[in-house]
Write an enzyme that holds these catalytic residues in place. Structure first.
Site, PDB file in Angstrom:
ATOM      1  N   CYS A   1       1.048  -1.836   4.822  1.00  0.00           N
ATOM      2  CA  CYS A   1       1.456  -0.440   4.614  1.00  0.00           C
ATOM      3  C   CYS A   1       1.931   0.225   5.896  1.00  0.00           C
ATOM      4  O   CYS A   1       2.390   1.362   5.878  1.00  0.00           O
ATOM      5  CB  CYS A   1       0.319   0.364   3.999  1.00  0.00           C
ATOM      6  SG  CYS A   1      -0.153  -0.269   2.392  1.00  0.00           S
TER       7      CYS A   1
ATOM      8  N   CYS B   1      -5.466   8.033  -6.741  1.00  0.00           N
ATOM      9  CA  CYS B   1      -4.833   6.809  -6.243  1.00  0.00           C
ATOM     10  C   CYS B   1      -3.368   7.115  -5.943  1.00  0.00           C
ATOM     11  O   CYS B   1      -2.718   7.854  -6.689  1.00  0.00           O
ATOM     12  CB  CYS B   1      -4.886   5.699  -7.287  1.00  0.00           C
ATOM     13  SG  CYS B   1      -6.551   5.224  -7.760  1.00  0.00           S
TER      14      CYS B   1
ATOM     15  N   HIS C   1       4.058   6.253  -2.730  1.00  0.00           N
ATOM     16  CA  HIS C   1       3.787   5.308  -1.647  1.00  0.00           C
ATOM     17  C   HIS C   1       4.600   4.026  -1.822  1.00  0.00           C
ATOM     18  O   HIS C   1       4.088   3.014  -2.276  1.00  0.00           O
ATOM     19  CB  HIS C   1       2.277   5.011  -1.631  1.00  0.00           C
ATOM     20  CG  HIS C   1       1.828   4.087  -0.535  1.00  0.00           C
ATOM     21  ND1 HIS C   1       2.515   3.944   0.658  1.00  0.00           N
ATOM     22  CD2 HIS C   1       0.752   3.268  -0.440  1.00  0.00           C
ATOM     23  CE1 HIS C   1       1.880   3.069   1.418  1.00  0.00           C
ATOM     24  NE2 HIS C   1       0.824   2.639   0.775  1.00  0.00           N
TER      25      HIS C   1
END
Lengths: 380, 145
Positions: free
Chosen positions: A81, A201, A328
């Protein structure tokens, strides 16, 4: 060594784009950033491209096939990430080293819906399958529960992170969602891994972001009016600790990176006007208030309760909506954070503008682990 | 000219950038993106001109005449597709020989195909839930010899 400046940066609106591919999305963001900087691909001396899911598929070169094959060096990089931030940092390094004066960094990802993580490698102690604890929601839920055990952090406090970030993203047209999620809605959403519900999340989306970086000489030549100075760029991996060798340690590499970044920038956490940090799960954001030194250990729950980290508070965190609501796209996230902070430093963030912002910090962590922190400063 | 029962093919995903290429066959036209500033034909489609980096691009029909630059004859059933053996060819379009596309040669025996053979476009229409597509294939032009 030359200071390094961000001359142009932009991102595409995060979303799901099944009729496009990774190179299409990366090319869009690259063209937007070049336009923002007022330069052409012919001016760019090198490209760093961050992408995780197609790391073997020459994404940077495929982007140039769309926006101009000028024959420049291309580096494709993958770092979980922290992929996008790593691409940005290596572009920064090339200017620091005096090799180039004007380079481009692109971060891009195309994601499926659903769960990240799972079985992992074949060696060592198998987690998923045997214990069912190796998924990302589980790792970050466990880290949050450890904080709860030490400091009494509550389910509601973790949930408030998601309420705040969803609220912020109602003011960000480039976020995946513009949707208020009241506390009851967050807490009553489908439970994924206690205490993280589905709304706690991060959202798997497609996205791309890009930045044009320049040496001081080049930045002065092209104009510093909207430039952003990179005061610190730090990358760490997780050091050996005695705490737990089975589950990833999501805290130590951030603490180490933050310490180095403040030293390099010559500022402290009290000087930072806004932060974009890695809220891959609501529990993670709480941990990072303390890891980044925004408050003392054990005070993170109070910070979210008292609104210190909301827009208008002492140090607004994730004004973009964060990974929880902006989305994301792994390889794009690091540069999208840099775009968000730069936009505030330029005074161009519209309704979500942090007034008078002069110094901002971006943070990402990739499990495995890699942590990247950048400290950015308004120039004029 | 359309074949009555086209063979199975994995169809392209049509989007705003490539729609002209995959649906031009509806009007019998082979279309390429062209740069309005330097005249370069662009295939496959890109958001800016690969030659002069201009952004003013628009689809334009060409004659559909081309020349075979290279070919092979496929004898193996790697996946469901045309009847074996079939010709996989690279053709250069008449307007600009640097613009090449990969295609099949139809309307003659594979053994009759040669490099330099003059060919012309013929479209194979495929029904698709997201909208029909017209695959550009090529057949011998004139008497083909």
């Amino acid at each position: 060594m030359s200071d390094v400046y961000i001359l142009g940066t932009d991102m595409i609106k995060f979303g799901r784009f099944p009729d496009k591919n990774v190179a299409d999305l990366g090319a869009e963001a690259a063209l937007l950033a070049l336009d923002d900087a007022g330069v052409s691909i012919q001016d760019i001396e090198a490209l760093w491209c961050g992408n995780l899911m197609e790391a073997g598929a020459m994404v940077g070169q495929r982007i140039l096939q769309q926006i101009g094959q000028t024959g420049i060096p291309v580096v494709n990089c993958a770092n979980a990430c922290a992929t996008g931030a790593t691409a940005f940092r290596d572009a920064w390094l090339s200017i620091k080293a005096g090799v180039y004066d004007l380079v481009l960094a692109v971060g891009v990802e195309q994601m499926g819906k659903g769960l990240l993580g799972g079985p992992g490698g074949r060696s060592g102690i198998p987690k998923e399958g045997l214990l069912g604890s190796g998924t990302m929601p589980a790792v970050f839920a466990e880290a949050g529960m450890e904080h709860a055990r030490k400091y009494g952090t509550t389910f509601a406090q973790f949930a408030k992170v998601s309420v705040k970030n969803h609220h912020h993203s109602t003011m960000n047209p480039k976020a995946m969602y513009q949707l208020e999620t009241p506390l009851e809605m967050v807490m009553n959403a489908e439970m994924i891994s206690y205490p993280n519900t589905k709304l706690m999340c991060s959202v798997n989306v497609d996205g791309a972001a890009a930045a044009v970086l320049a040496s001081e000489k080049k930045a002065k030549e092209l104009g510093l009016k909207r430039a952003v100075r990179v005061r610190a760029s730090v990358l760490t991996s997780d050091p050996f600790t005695e705490r737990d060798l089975v589950m990833p340690d999501v805290n130590t590499c951030t603490r180490n990176a933050a310490k180095k970044a403040y030293e390099m920038a010559g500022v402290g956490p009290e000087d930072v006007n806004l932060v974009e940090l890695h809220d891959c799960f609501a529990t993670a954001e709480i941990l990072h208030y303390e890891n980044l030194g925004l408050c003392k250990d054990g005070e993170a729950g109070r910070m979210i309760d008292e609104g210190e980290v909301a827009l208008g508070g002492r140090v607004p965190v994730n004004c973009s909506g964060g990974l929880l609501s902006k989305g994301h796209p792994l390889g794009a996230t690091g540069i999208a954070n840099i775009y968000e902070v730069s936009t505030h430093l330029r005074g161009e963030a519209g309704k979500r503008q942090v007034e008078g912002a002069r110094i901002g910090l971006t943070h990402v962590i990739g499990l495995g682990s890699a942590c990247a922190i950048h400290v950015l400063e308004k120039v004029s | 000219m359309e074949q009555p029962q086209p063979p199975f093919r994995i169809l392209p995903r049509v989007n705003e950038r490539n729609r002209h290429f995959w649906t031009g066959g509806e009007r019998g036209e082979l279309c390429f993106l062209r740069c309005r500033s330097c005249g370069t034909y662009i295939h496959p489609p890109t958001p800016i001109c690969p030659s002069d980096h201009a952004k003013d691009l628009a689809p334009e029909a060409v004659s559909g005449r081309a020349t075979i630059a290279s070919f092979t004859i496929n004898h193996q059933p790697w996946m469901p597709g045309p009847e074996l053996p079939y010709v996989v060819a690279i053709v250069e379009i008449e307007e600009d020989p640097t613009v090449r596309l990969t295609t099949n040669i139809v309307g003659c025996k594979p053994s009759e195909v040669y490099v330099g053979m003059p060919v012309e476009v013929v479209f194979e229409r495929h029904g698709d839930a997201e909208g029909d597509v017209w695959i550009p294939l090529f057949r011998p032009r004139g008497n083909g010899k």
